[in-house]
Design a protein around this motif. Structure first.
Motif, PDB file in Angstrom:
ATOM      1  N   SER A   2     -14.166 -10.549   1.607  1.00  0.00           N
ATOM      2  CA  SER A   2     -12.750 -10.547   1.261  1.00  0.00           C
ATOM      3  C   SER A   2     -12.511  -9.591   0.100  1.00  0.00           C
ATOM      4  N   ARG A   3     -11.428  -8.890   0.143  1.00  0.00           N
ATOM      5  CA  ARG A   3     -11.016  -8.043  -0.968  1.00  0.00           C
ATOM      6  C   ARG A   3      -9.502  -8.087  -1.046  1.00  0.00           C
ATOM      7  N   SER A   4      -8.919  -7.428  -2.031  1.00  0.00           N
ATOM      8  CA  SER A   4      -7.482  -7.543  -2.226  1.00  0.00           C
ATOM      9  C   SER A   4      -6.843  -6.177  -2.421  1.00  0.00           C
ATOM     10  N   VAL A   5      -5.568  -6.090  -2.006  1.00  0.00           N
ATOM     11  CA  VAL A   5      -4.759  -4.889  -2.200  1.00  0.00           C
ATOM     12  C   VAL A   5      -3.385  -5.324  -2.691  1.00  0.00           C
ATOM     13  N   ASP A   6      -2.622  -4.364  -3.162  1.00  0.00           N
ATOM     14  CA  ASP A   6      -1.245  -4.661  -3.572  1.00  0.00           C
ATOM     15  C   ASP A   6      -0.312  -4.734  -2.374  1.00  0.00           C
ATOM     16  N   VAL A   7      -0.471  -3.784  -1.448  1.00  0.00           N
ATOM     17  CA  VAL A   7       0.383  -3.712  -0.260  1.00  0.00           C
ATOM     18  C   VAL A   7      -0.496  -3.441   0.950  1.00  0.00           C
ATOM     19  N   ALA A  19       5.954   4.666   4.890  1.00  0.00           N
ATOM     20  CA  ALA A  19       5.941   3.685   3.806  1.00  0.00           C
ATOM     21  C   ALA A  19       4.790   3.963   2.843  1.00  0.00           C
ATOM     22  N   ALA A  20       3.603   4.248   3.386  1.00  0.00           N
ATOM     23  CA  ALA A  20       2.443   4.543   2.545  1.00  0.00           C
ATOM     24  C   ALA A  20       2.682   5.798   1.715  1.00  0.00           C
ATOM     25  N   PHE A  21       3.260   6.822   2.333  1.00  0.00           N
ATOM     26  CA  PHE A  21       3.542   8.078   1.628  1.00  0.00           C
ATOM     27  C   PHE A  21       4.462   7.845   0.440  1.00  0.00           C
ATOM     28  N   TRP A  22       5.552   7.138   0.658  1.00  0.00           N
ATOM     29  CA  TRP A  22       6.529   6.942  -0.416  1.00  0.00           C
ATOM     30  C   TRP A  22       6.005   5.988  -1.481  1.00  0.00           C
ATOM     31  N   LEU A  23       5.253   4.973  -1.079  1.00  0.00           N
ATOM     32  CA  LEU A  23       4.668   4.069  -2.065  1.00  0.00           C
ATOM     33  C   LEU A  23       3.741   4.830  -3.011  1.00  0.00           C
ATOM     34  N   GLY A 358      13.147   3.845   1.513  1.00  0.00           N
ATOM     35  CA  GLY A 358      13.862   2.627   1.141  1.00  0.00           C
ATOM     36  C   GLY A 358      12.946   1.427   0.979  1.00  0.00           C
ATOM     37  N   ILE A 359      12.010   1.265   1.898  1.00  0.00           N
ATOM     38  CA  ILE A 359      11.077   0.137   1.821  1.00  0.00           C
ATOM     39  C   ILE A 359      10.195   0.267   0.580  1.00  0.00           C
ATOM     40  N   ALA A 360       9.771   1.482   0.267  1.00  0.00           N
ATOM     41  CA  ALA A 360       8.979   1.692  -0.943  1.00  0.00           C
ATOM     42  C   ALA A 360       9.797   1.348  -2.183  1.00  0.00           C
ATOM     43  N   GLU A 361      11.063   1.748  -2.212  1.00  0.00           N
ATOM     44  CA  GLU A 361      11.928   1.400  -3.340  1.00  0.00           C
ATOM     45  C   GLU A 361      12.061  -0.114  -3.476  1.00  0.00           C
ATOM     46  N   LEU A 362      12.231  -0.783  -2.354  1.00  0.00           N
ATOM     47  CA  LEU A 362      12.385  -2.235  -2.359  1.00  0.00           C
ATOM     48  C   LEU A 362      11.166  -2.903  -2.985  1.00  0.00           C
ATOM     49  N   ILE A 363       9.976  -2.439  -2.628  1.00  0.00           N
ATOM     50  CA  ILE A 363       8.743  -3.037  -3.141  1.00  0.00           C
ATOM     51  C   ILE A 363       8.490  -2.649  -4.595  1.00  0.00           C
ATOM     52  N   VAL A 364       8.700  -1.402  -4.928  1.00  0.00           N
ATOM     53  CA  VAL A 364       8.360  -0.913  -6.264  1.00  0.00           C
ATOM     54  C   VAL A 364       9.401  -1.314  -7.316  1.00  0.00           C
ATOM     55  N   THR A 365      10.676  -1.255  -6.937  1.00  0.00           N
ATOM     56  CA  THR A 365      11.740  -1.491  -7.927  1.00  0.00           C
ATOM     57  C   THR A 365      12.497  -2.790  -7.709  1.00  0.00           C
ATOM     58  N   TYR A 368      17.011  -1.407  -3.092  1.00  0.00           N
ATOM     59  CA  TYR A 368      17.248  -0.064  -2.575  1.00  0.00           C
ATOM     60  C   TYR A 368      17.938   0.765  -3.649  1.00  0.00           C
ATOM     61  N   ARG A 369      17.483   1.974  -3.843  1.00  0.00           N
ATOM     62  CA  ARG A 369      18.026   2.829  -4.890  1.00  0.00           C
ATOM     63  C   ARG A 369      18.734   4.066  -4.334  1.00  0.00           C
ATOM     64  N   SER A 370      18.113   4.776  -3.426  1.00  0.00           N
ATOM     65  CA  SER A 370      18.670   6.040  -2.930  1.00  0.00           C
ATOM     66  C   SER A 370      19.745   5.823  -1.878  1.00  0.00           C
ATOM     67  N   LEU A 371      19.525   4.879  -1.005  1.00  0.00           N
ATOM     68  CA  LEU A 371      20.439   4.617   0.111  1.00  0.00           C
ATOM     69  C   LEU A 371      20.414   3.123   0.385  1.00  0.00           C
ATOM     70  N   ASP A 372      21.576   2.504   0.420  1.00  0.00           N
ATOM     71  CA  ASP A 372      21.653   1.056   0.621  1.00  0.00           C
ATOM     72  C   ASP A 372      21.381   0.720   2.088  1.00  0.00           C
TER      73      ASP A 372
END
Length: 393
Positions: A2-7, A19-23, A358-365, A368-372
């Motif tokens: 077992s190991r762990s990741v953030d996303v 999603a991976a690119f923007w994250l 958008g999904i990256a913004e949702l997770i990181v911040t 949604y920041r750029s587009l609702d």
């Protein structure tokens, strides 16, 4: 083990890769893992798509999503950098042409064109005189008007988009593995652990479901029903020696087919009357659709399609959202660390750049920041309230 990741992202085709690119762009030290069952992508919707982009949607949020996607595709090498390894996506801006056969259809086109232009699109509505002047090779006997986007619509390199996003994400530190999700372990209403076919178990802070036509399988593991199913689409590559129109737009004909030029030939398809869910492993083309449905309609629309040869046919699957044929995005209220990128119903490829951002913004911040994108949220699905898109192809 077992190991762990953030996303952890389930599905490594264009949505998961975006999603991976923007994250990684937003938070370079984030631990991101992408789990893809078939890294050859032979049967991925991304690989089998006709790879088109348009602004002609009936819903303003879809127009804005595609407008961002257009600029991202135009400037792909700059956006992904040398790590992406793709110098150009070869965008051909031949436009889209929607044909209407009624006055009601013409009025709707005018209404939507005004909205699309306000959001930066180039849409114009042409009467039959204007259509005949621009496309003299078309027969317009049963056409009242056409909605045409002369700029900012067309088609591009689908696999270039995927490989560029994937390569850039990996170069930035995202881990991409070949495996299959077989189970989810929940604790206190959240996904705690993802079990893989290899026997490995991954603990994760956030789980993104970008599993395409298999999203319902993942959601069932989380104890949730999901209104997304595979729908089969047979696409034909045809040669029509008397209809060489490389400058032609992608035509959406009200009689029931679409067609666009492809390197001197044509790509064409229809939606069968018996359209419904299919086996996710059914990739056998329905060859009868061309002679029985498409060819008569093509010939009626343009006499140059009198002599036609089918060069090949293939099947792609839509991850079809039964509720309203619109994307389902964001956190699931019942499983708050489960984030959805699902139900794109055939227009996911062009939406991947903006949706991934958008999904990256949702997770990181946290929002949604750029587009609702909240109108496309999961809540409407749980409430059974459609957020309709009238321009589904």
């Amino acid at each position: 083990m077992s190991r762990s990741v953030d996303v952890l992202i389930v599905g490594g085709a264009v949505m998961g890769a975006s999603a991976a690119f923007w994250l990684m762009r937003m938070t370079p030290d984030l631990r991101v893992m992408v789990v893809e069952m078939d890294p050859t992508y032979q049967r991925a919707a991304t690989a089998l798509s006709v790879a088109s982009i348009r602004a002609q949607f009936s819903n303003p949020v879809n127009v804005s999503i595609s407008r961002f996607g257009l600029e991202f595709i135009r400037n792909f090498a700059r956006e992904t950098g040398p790590e992406g390894g793709v110098p150009s996506l070869g965008l051909k801006e031949n436009g889209y042409l929607f044909l209407a056969g009624s006055e009601e259809g013409k009025a709707l086109m005018a209404e939507l064109a005004a909205m699309q232009r306000e959001l930066g699109a180039s849409t114009e509505v042409l009467d039959t005189v204007g259509l005949s002047a621009r496309f003299p090779w078309l027969t317009l006997d049963n056409v009242v008007a056409g909605s045409f986007g002369p700029e900012g619509e067309g088609w591009f390199d689908n696999m270039g988009l995927l490989w560029g996003l994937r390569s850039a994400a990996r170069a930035a530190g995202a881990e991409i593995i070949k495996d299959r999700v077989v189970g989810l372990d929940l604790m206190d209403g959240r996904v705690k652990r993802v079990r893989l076919a290899s026997g490995e178990a991954i603990e994760t802070g956030e789980l993104i479901c970008a599993a395409g036509t298999r999203a319902a399988e993942i959601m069932k593991m989380a104890g949730e029903e999901w209104p997304v199913e595979p729908r089969k689409r047979t696409v034909f590559l045809i040669d029509a020696p008397n209809a060489r129109h490389p400058e032609a737009p992608l035509i959406i004909d009200h009689t029931g087919f679409y067609a666009r030029p492809e390197h001197g030939q044509w790509i064409t398809a229809t939606v069968p009357d018996n359209d419904g869910p299919c086996d996710p492993d059914d990739f056998e083309p329905d060859l009868s659709q061309f002679e029985e449905i498409i060819w008569p309609l093509l010939y009626a629309r343009a006499p140059g399609f009198d002599a036609v040869k089918v060069m090949r046919a293939w099947v792609g699957h839509y991850d079809f959202n039964r509720l309203d044929q619109n994307a389902i995005l964001g956190r699931h209220p019942n499983v708050p660390n489960l984030v959805l990128m699902s139900g794109f119903s055939g227009h996911g490829l062009q939406q991947a750049p903006a949706v991934g951002r958008g999904i990256a913004e949702l997770i990181v911040t946290g929002g949604y920041r750029s587009l609702d994108l909240s109108p496309l949220g999961v809540e409407r699905v749980l409430a059974g309230e459609p957020f309709l898109e009238r321009a589904i192809v």
